[in-house]
Scaffold this motif. Structure first.
Motif, PDB file in Angstrom:
ATOM      1  N   SER B 198       0.820  -1.213   0.000  1.00 24.91           N
ATOM      2  CA  SER B 198       0.000   0.000   0.000  1.00 24.91           C
ATOM      3  C   SER B 198       0.852   1.260   0.000  1.00 24.91           C
ATOM      4  O   SER B 198       0.372   2.339  -0.339  1.00 24.91           O
ATOM      5  N   GLY B 199       2.113   1.113   0.398  1.00 25.97           N
ATOM      6  CA  GLY B 199       3.007   2.270   0.425  1.00 25.97           C
ATOM      7  C   GLY B 199       2.814   3.191   1.625  1.00 25.97           C
ATOM      8  O   GLY B 199       3.414   4.265   1.683  1.00 25.97           O
ATOM      9  N   ILE B 200       1.989   2.804   2.583  1.00 25.95           N
ATOM     10  CA  ILE B 200       1.677   3.719   3.690  1.00 25.95           C
ATOM     11  C   ILE B 200       2.131   3.214   5.065  1.00 25.95           C
ATOM     12  O   ILE B 200       1.970   3.916   6.062  1.00 25.95           O
ATOM     13  N   VAL B 201       2.661   2.005   5.105  1.00 24.99           N
ATOM     14  CA  VAL B 201       2.977   1.391   6.398  1.00 24.99           C
ATOM     15  C   VAL B 201       4.220   2.043   7.020  1.00 24.99           C
ATOM     16  O   VAL B 201       5.251   2.197   6.360  1.00 24.99           O
ATOM     17  N   ASP B 202       4.125   2.432   8.274  1.00 24.98           N
ATOM     18  CA  ASP B 202       5.289   2.979   8.975  1.00 24.98           C
ATOM     19  C   ASP B 202       6.132   1.858   9.583  1.00 24.98           C
ATOM     20  O   ASP B 202       7.345   1.839   9.418  1.00 24.98           O
ATOM     21  N   LEU B 203       5.473   0.939  10.274  1.00 25.24           N
ATOM     22  CA  LEU B 203       6.207  -0.123  10.954  1.00 25.24           C
ATOM     23  C   LEU B 203       5.516  -1.464  10.703  1.00 25.24           C
ATOM     24  O   LEU B 203       4.289  -1.560  10.782  1.00 25.24           O
ATOM     25  N   MET B 360      13.787  -7.684   5.237  1.00 27.81           N
ATOM     26  CA  MET B 360      13.208  -6.837   6.279  1.00 27.81           C
ATOM     27  C   MET B 360      14.104  -5.623   6.493  1.00 27.81           C
ATOM     28  O   MET B 360      15.302  -5.767   6.728  1.00 27.81           O
ATOM     29  N   LEU B 361      13.540  -4.443   6.444  1.00 31.83           N
ATOM     30  CA  LEU B 361      14.323  -3.246   6.729  1.00 31.83           C
ATOM     31  C   LEU B 361      14.566  -3.160   8.240  1.00 31.83           C
ATOM     32  O   LEU B 361      13.788  -3.678   9.030  1.00 31.83           O
ATOM     33  N   PRO B 362      15.662  -2.521   8.634  1.00 29.32           N
ATOM     34  CA  PRO B 362      15.977  -2.431  10.073  1.00 29.32           C
ATOM     35  C   PRO B 362      14.875  -1.701  10.841  1.00 29.32           C
ATOM     36  O   PRO B 362      14.185  -0.854  10.286  1.00 29.32           O
ATOM     37  N   LYS B 369      12.825  -3.425  -1.461  1.00 29.09           N
ATOM     38  CA  LYS B 369      12.290  -3.384  -2.818  1.00 29.09           C
ATOM     39  C   LYS B 369      12.128  -4.799  -3.393  1.00 29.09           C
ATOM     40  O   LYS B 369      11.164  -5.083  -4.110  1.00 29.09           O
ATOM     41  N   GLU B 370      13.068  -5.697  -3.080  1.00 24.95           N
ATOM     42  CA  GLU B 370      12.984  -7.074  -3.579  1.00 24.95           C
ATOM     43  C   GLU B 370      11.671  -7.726  -3.141  1.00 24.95           C
ATOM     44  O   GLU B 370      11.049  -8.484  -3.896  1.00 24.95           O
ATOM     45  N   ALA B 371      11.268  -7.448  -1.910  1.00 25.79           N
ATOM     46  CA  ALA B 371      10.025  -8.021  -1.396  1.00 25.79           C
ATOM     47  C   ALA B 371       8.821  -7.459  -2.142  1.00 25.79           C
ATOM     48  O   ALA B 371       7.915  -8.195  -2.538  1.00 25.79           O
ATOM     49  N   LEU B 372       8.835  -6.149  -2.347  1.00 28.91           N
ATOM     50  CA  LEU B 372       7.718  -5.515  -3.060  1.00 28.91           C
ATOM     51  C   LEU B 372       7.645  -6.038  -4.494  1.00 28.91           C
ATOM     52  O   LEU B 372       6.560  -6.324  -5.006  1.00 28.91           O
TER      53      LEU B 372
END
Lengths: 403, 403
Positions: B198-203, B360-362, B369-372
């Motif tokens: 969705s591009g909106i998730v913070d955490l 997973m980003l820290p 990006k690979e996951a998306l």
């Protein structure tokens, strides 16, 4: 030519922006105002002159706006108190400064009270160059006078479809099981009742009638005995005869004097498990999603919300049109059809239209044919939703845009 | 010509019936079997000879079956134990009685173990006239070898869209607020991660890495400081370093040795409120709806599920084809494309494919990006859903039909 202002208030719906799109498009089709301002965060933002210019919105943005859930202008729960003269003076100061002749306010009960209060203030002070028009929206469908409320149809469509889908899900196993679907509905059972459009609901518990635990549990037992399953829908606002909410443990207050509810589903689950009426109970609380799941918009709902905005804009060309709410009237006949009409906002403000008790079948066994006939046309049809990479397109909320 | 049998097991998905529709349609397009039997309620029903004849399903029913969520043949959680020889003998007795050459089993991890066990039993007893073919399905996307699992794309599409919609909803008020979206995902974070589309998730908090409360709360504080909001997605299966589930208070057991989870969202809410990181937290647990909200089916997912059924049927014409699962392989290239292939069911059974830690980003800041790029094509497109009076059409489950 003067300008107009449109703002939104109260809880979001899936189609609240369609009314906004209607007002903006109305002025493009038939220019009544020089500038169409959007007021950010309702009266709260207007007090701070938080305005944006929507006059030249593109056709593309107007279309995507209609499918964008939740107030694109932002919302507020700020209650304009009649005793607070400073707020009234400040609002008229802003309207004067931006040469705003008409203020459209899209919202529910409290917003119609704001429209009534502002127009009363204008009248009492001999102000004739600022007018106020209300546009209804609420998933709760509990506004008086209007046949139904924009926003309700889409929420009802999501609820009815989710009821069917989760019923199919819970039935796949042979085990004894109750499924409890919790919907919104503080004082009115319209949302919970809409689940019955799926045709699969065994028991529906609405807030209009005091909850009778014994009768309810007996019905659960009967259903379990008959088919090992029971599909229950419960409104968040269900109360016992003494006024206590089923979800009493979680009740809080939202500052408007409304209880913030949630947890009726889990309360029902615990009642069932404690009584031994069934061994296994699963709960789905539809929560926020039911009022914003725009990918399940009802075509009828979007169209009506949009046209209501058009109608409000056109009516406002009449210099005497103020303190009014534009509503939806169902036309009698074999085919569903509506007309738009105007009523005094004060007729709507601070009242609640309950789900008719005579439409409730005895012992929580569902709703009458009259109720289904009333609700069915409102969830009809699916608009063409525009997606990008599998996620619905949306208009970036105006309150998020950089100045 | 002999007959075949198709059955379903495990938790429902929005497209599990598309694979069933594919097997049935495959035999209509290219008759390999005289009769296509449906087995009701998985191996549990097959042990009781609960079979229905699906051979001549109409095109209309086949189409609506593809959009009908949750196993139309019913499901079971009955675990075929290798030590229980009586069950094995009984199943082969039923297969013999109905002249069933091939049994297709649509399911997840446990179902692939059933396919492996039955084919091993046949081999060990020199039985060559009964064969077993697995078709994967799971919203969890946690099966090995296959690139992804039918059912995941549609759940991911529902989650990503609901994340966007509830994010728009929670942002309308200016007040400080955290929104917590809880998804399924016992051991794998694929579903929670899909919200990031969705591009909106913070955490986003996934079960693959032990939960670090301090780091998480610090990130919430930063987000609140920056914009007064924080949008959090949490998988039901998130655990602390000592193995305790966040949702520990509500953990139970489902008889398979799996914990029945739920409540991670509320656990996160309480952590945030107790720490003072934010004053207000709203939780939406997507619960059952995320695996059955078929009105949000992904076109890619439905098509692949259907074709996987076709492919399994066609491959089964090979008399040596047994103990195999048909999977999906992503073809390299600029445009998303897949091929179907076969792997030993034992390669899949009882393993879990985790969400890659390197994706997973820290500090819970989302996914790489690979996951998306991996997830995005799977939620692409919307099939034409057939409705009746605003509620999606569905095939009445075969296990509900009167004999």
């Amino acid at each position: 030519m003067a300008n107009c202002l449109v703002a939104q208030s109260g809880g979001p719906t899936s189609v609240i922006n369609a009314t906004l799109a209607g007002v903006v498009k109305g002025n493009q089709l038939n220019q009544v105002y020089d500038i169409v301002y959007g007021g950010l965060h309702g009266v709260e933002g207007i007090l701070q002159e938080m305005l944006v210019d929507l006059t030249h919105m593109s056709e593309e943005e107007n279309y995507v706006l209609r499918q964008t859930p939740a107030s694109a202008l932002g919302s507020c729960r700020y209650k304009l108190k009649r005793s607070n003269t400073a707020d009234f003076e400040r609002i008229f100061e802003v309207l004067e400064k931006y040469d705003i002749e008409t203020m459209f306010y899209i919202g529910g009960n409290d917003s119609m009270d704001t429209v009534a209060a502002l127009s009363e203030y204008a009248e009492a002070h001999g102000i004739t160059n600022h007018r106020f028009v209300g546009c209804p929206k609420t998933v709760d469908n509990d506004l008086m006078v209007t046949d139904h409320c924009p926003g309700y149809g889409s929420a009802a469509k999501f609820i009815a479809n989710t009821a069917l889908q989760t019923w199919l899900d819970v039935n796949v196993y042979t085990r004894e099981e109750v499924f409890v679907l919790e919907t919104m509905g503080r004082d009115a059972g319209w949302l919970a009742a809409s689940a019955c459009l799926s045709g699969i609901v065994d028991l529906v518990v609405l807030p209009e009638v005091a909850f009778n635990k014994e009768v309810f549990l007996e019905e659960v037992r009967k259903s379990i005995k008959e088919k090992n399953k029971c599909y229950v829908v419960v409104s968040e606002g269900v109360r016992y005869a003494d006024g206590t909410y089923l979800a009493a443990g979680e009740a809080k207050n939202d500052g408007f004097g409304h209880a913030v509810l949630g947890g009726a589903g889990n309360a029902v689950k615990n009642l069932i498990l404690d009584s031994g009426a069934a061994k296994r109970v699963k709960v789905q609380d539809l929560s926020t999603a039911q009022r914003c799941h725009a990918t399940d918009q009802s075509f009828v709902d979007v169209e009506e919300s949009f046209k209501l905005g058009l109608s409000a804009h056109m009516r406002s060309a009449d210099k005497g049109f103020t303190g009014m709410m534009v509503g939806v009237k169902r036309v009698e006949g074999d085919v569903y059809n509506v007309e738009y009409f105007a009523t005094k906002a004060s007729n709507v403000a601070n009242h609640v239209k309950s789900f008719p008790v005579e439409w409730m079948l005895p012992n929580y066994r569902g709703v009458a044919k009259e109720a289904l006939d009333y609700m069915r046309p409102l969830i009809e049809g699916s608009p063409v939703i525009r997606y990008k990479d599998g996620v619905q397109q949306y208009v970036v909320p105006f309150y998020m845009r950089k100045k």
